[in-house]
Design a protein around this motif. Structure first.
Motif, PDB file in Angstrom:
ATOM      1  N   MET A  77       0.835  -1.214   0.000  1.00  0.00           N
ATOM      2  CA  MET A  77       0.000   0.000   0.000  1.00  0.00           C
ATOM      3  C   MET A  77       0.859   1.249   0.000  1.00  0.00           C
ATOM      4  N   GLU A  78       1.922   1.246   0.797  1.00  0.00           N
ATOM      5  CA  GLU A  78       2.815   2.406   0.841  1.00  0.00           C
ATOM      6  C   GLU A  78       3.469   2.629  -0.526  1.00  0.00           C
ATOM      7  N   ASP A  79       3.963   1.562  -1.137  1.00  0.00           N
ATOM      8  CA  ASP A  79       4.554   1.678  -2.476  1.00  0.00           C
ATOM      9  C   ASP A  79       3.521   2.170  -3.483  1.00  0.00           C
ATOM     10  N   ALA A  80       2.294   1.634  -3.393  1.00  0.00           N
ATOM     11  CA  ALA A  80       1.233   2.006  -4.338  1.00  0.00           C
ATOM     12  C   ALA A  80       0.858   3.477  -4.191  1.00  0.00           C
ATOM     13  N   ARG A  81       0.809   3.981  -2.953  1.00  0.00           N
ATOM     14  CA  ARG A  81       0.500   5.403  -2.743  1.00  0.00           C
ATOM     15  C   ARG A  81       1.524   6.292  -3.459  1.00  0.00           C
ATOM     16  N   ASN A  82       2.764   5.807  -3.544  1.00  0.00           N
ATOM     17  CA  ASN A  82       3.834   6.558  -4.202  1.00  0.00           C
ATOM     18  C   ASN A  82       3.958   6.232  -5.684  1.00  0.00           C
ATOM     19  N   GLY A  83       3.052   5.373  -6.210  1.00  0.00           N
ATOM     20  CA  GLY A  83       3.091   5.019  -7.627  1.00  0.00           C
ATOM     21  C   GLY A  83       4.237   4.101  -7.978  1.00  0.00           C
ATOM     22  N   LYS A  84       4.752   3.352  -7.001  1.00  0.00           N
ATOM     23  CA  LYS A  84       5.951   2.543  -7.207  1.00  0.00           C
ATOM     24  C   LYS A  84       5.730   1.057  -6.980  1.00  0.00           C
ATOM     25  N   LEU A  85       4.490   0.569  -7.015  1.00  0.00           N
ATOM     26  CA  LEU A  85       4.247  -0.862  -6.850  1.00  0.00           C
ATOM     27  C   LEU A  85       4.226  -1.488  -8.237  1.00  0.00           C
ATOM     28  N   SER A  86       5.328  -2.099  -8.605  1.00  0.00           N
ATOM     29  CA  SER A  86       5.457  -2.615  -9.960  1.00  0.00           C
ATOM     30  C   SER A  86       4.404  -3.684 -10.232  1.00  0.00           C
ATOM     31  N   PRO A  87       3.995  -3.810 -11.486  1.00  0.00           N
ATOM     32  CA  PRO A  87       3.013  -4.842 -11.841  1.00  0.00           C
ATOM     33  C   PRO A  87       3.465  -6.246 -11.436  1.00  0.00           C
ATOM     34  N   TYR A  88       4.762  -6.521 -11.504  1.00  0.00           N
ATOM     35  CA  TYR A  88       5.236  -7.849 -11.091  1.00  0.00           C
ATOM     36  C   TYR A  88       4.884  -8.104  -9.632  1.00  0.00           C
ATOM     37  N   LEU A 117      -5.726  -1.562  -0.669  1.00  0.00           N
ATOM     38  CA  LEU A 117      -4.677  -1.604  -1.688  1.00  0.00           C
ATOM     39  C   LEU A 117      -5.288  -1.535  -3.084  1.00  0.00           C
ATOM     40  N   ASN A 118      -6.336  -2.307  -3.324  1.00  0.00           N
ATOM     41  CA  ASN A 118      -6.987  -2.285  -4.638  1.00  0.00           C
ATOM     42  C   ASN A 118      -7.565  -0.905  -4.953  1.00  0.00           C
ATOM     43  N   ARG A 119      -8.108  -0.220  -3.940  1.00  0.00           N
ATOM     44  CA  ARG A 119      -8.620   1.136  -4.146  1.00  0.00           C
ATOM     45  C   ARG A 119      -7.478   2.075  -4.553  1.00  0.00           C
ATOM     46  N   ILE A 120      -6.361   1.984  -3.841  1.00  0.00           N
ATOM     47  CA  ILE A 120      -5.202   2.833  -4.155  1.00  0.00           C
ATOM     48  C   ILE A 120      -4.716   2.558  -5.575  1.00  0.00           C
ATOM     49  N   LEU A 121      -4.615   1.267  -5.925  1.00  0.00           N
ATOM     50  CA  LEU A 121      -4.144   0.914  -7.268  1.00  0.00           C
ATOM     51  C   LEU A 121      -5.091   1.422  -8.350  1.00  0.00           C
ATOM     52  N   SER A 122      -6.393   1.468  -8.055  1.00  0.00           N
ATOM     53  CA  SER A 122      -7.354   1.942  -9.057  1.00  0.00           C
ATOM     54  C   SER A 122      -7.264   3.454  -9.260  1.00  0.00           C
ATOM     55  N   GLU A 123      -6.684   4.158  -8.299  1.00  0.00           N
ATOM     56  CA  GLU A 123      -6.620   5.619  -8.365  1.00  0.00           C
ATOM     57  C   GLU A 123      -5.231   6.170  -8.656  1.00  0.00           C
ATOM     58  N   PRO A 161      -1.686   5.634 -10.808  1.00  0.00           N
ATOM     59  CA  PRO A 161      -0.887   4.896 -11.794  1.00  0.00           C
ATOM     60  C   PRO A 161       0.429   4.429 -11.180  1.00  0.00           C
ATOM     61  N   GLN A 162       0.836   3.226 -11.514  1.00  0.00           N
ATOM     62  CA  GLN A 162       2.050   2.619 -10.952  1.00  0.00           C
ATOM     63  C   GLN A 162       3.138   2.550 -12.020  1.00  0.00           C
TER      64      GLN A 162
END
Length: 147
Positions: A14-25, A50-56, A58-59
């Protein structure tokens, strides 16, 4: 993996995703972990967030960062392209057991025509690479749910 470890993994993601850094892998890797385990109510709630963050959000990850991450786990990046003109990325990775994962990210602010052009460009470049590797698209298995 114990419950605490799974919750910590989701929170870190979640922290990585908030920063746009959660890679698709890593998104796919976490999904696989969650599918193979019994999740607690707290973990399901964290996964939903996490899914909400990813939907909002871009990673993105750079190709160099992705290569480094894959090498650390015994895998490799077979294909990775970023296109600034339509803010998209496509990647094909191979983990240490030889399993392939693909990911495609496209900016949600683009028009349907740009999305179609980006998808066709990614498909063509990936097909060109597969041909160079001697792998025919017709030889790749199709998952049951796609037939």
């Amino acid at each position: 993996m114990n419950d605490m470890t799974m919750l910590l993994n989701i929170e870190e993601a979640m922290e990585d995703a908030r920063n746009g850094k959660l890679s698709p892998y890593w998104q796919n890797d976490l999904k696989r972990e969650c599918l193979h385990g019994e999740l607690s109510a707290e973990e399901r709630l964290a996964l939903s967030e996490l899914n909400r963050i990813l939907s909002e959000t871009p990673q993105w990850s750079s190709e160099e960062e992705l290569c480094h991450d894959m090498e650390n786990i015994g895998g490799r990046v077979r294909f990775c392209r970023f296109w600034n003109e339509h803010y998209s990325m496509v990647q094909l990775t191979e983990d240490r057991s030889g399993k392939y994962s693909t990911a495609y990210v496209l900016d949600t602010e683009t028009t349907p025509d740009v999305r179609k052009a980006a998808a066709l460009q990614a498909q063509k470049e990936l097909a060109d690479c597969m041909q160079a590797w001697g792998v025919s698209l017709l030889e790749t298995p199709v998952p049951e749910q796609m037939k």
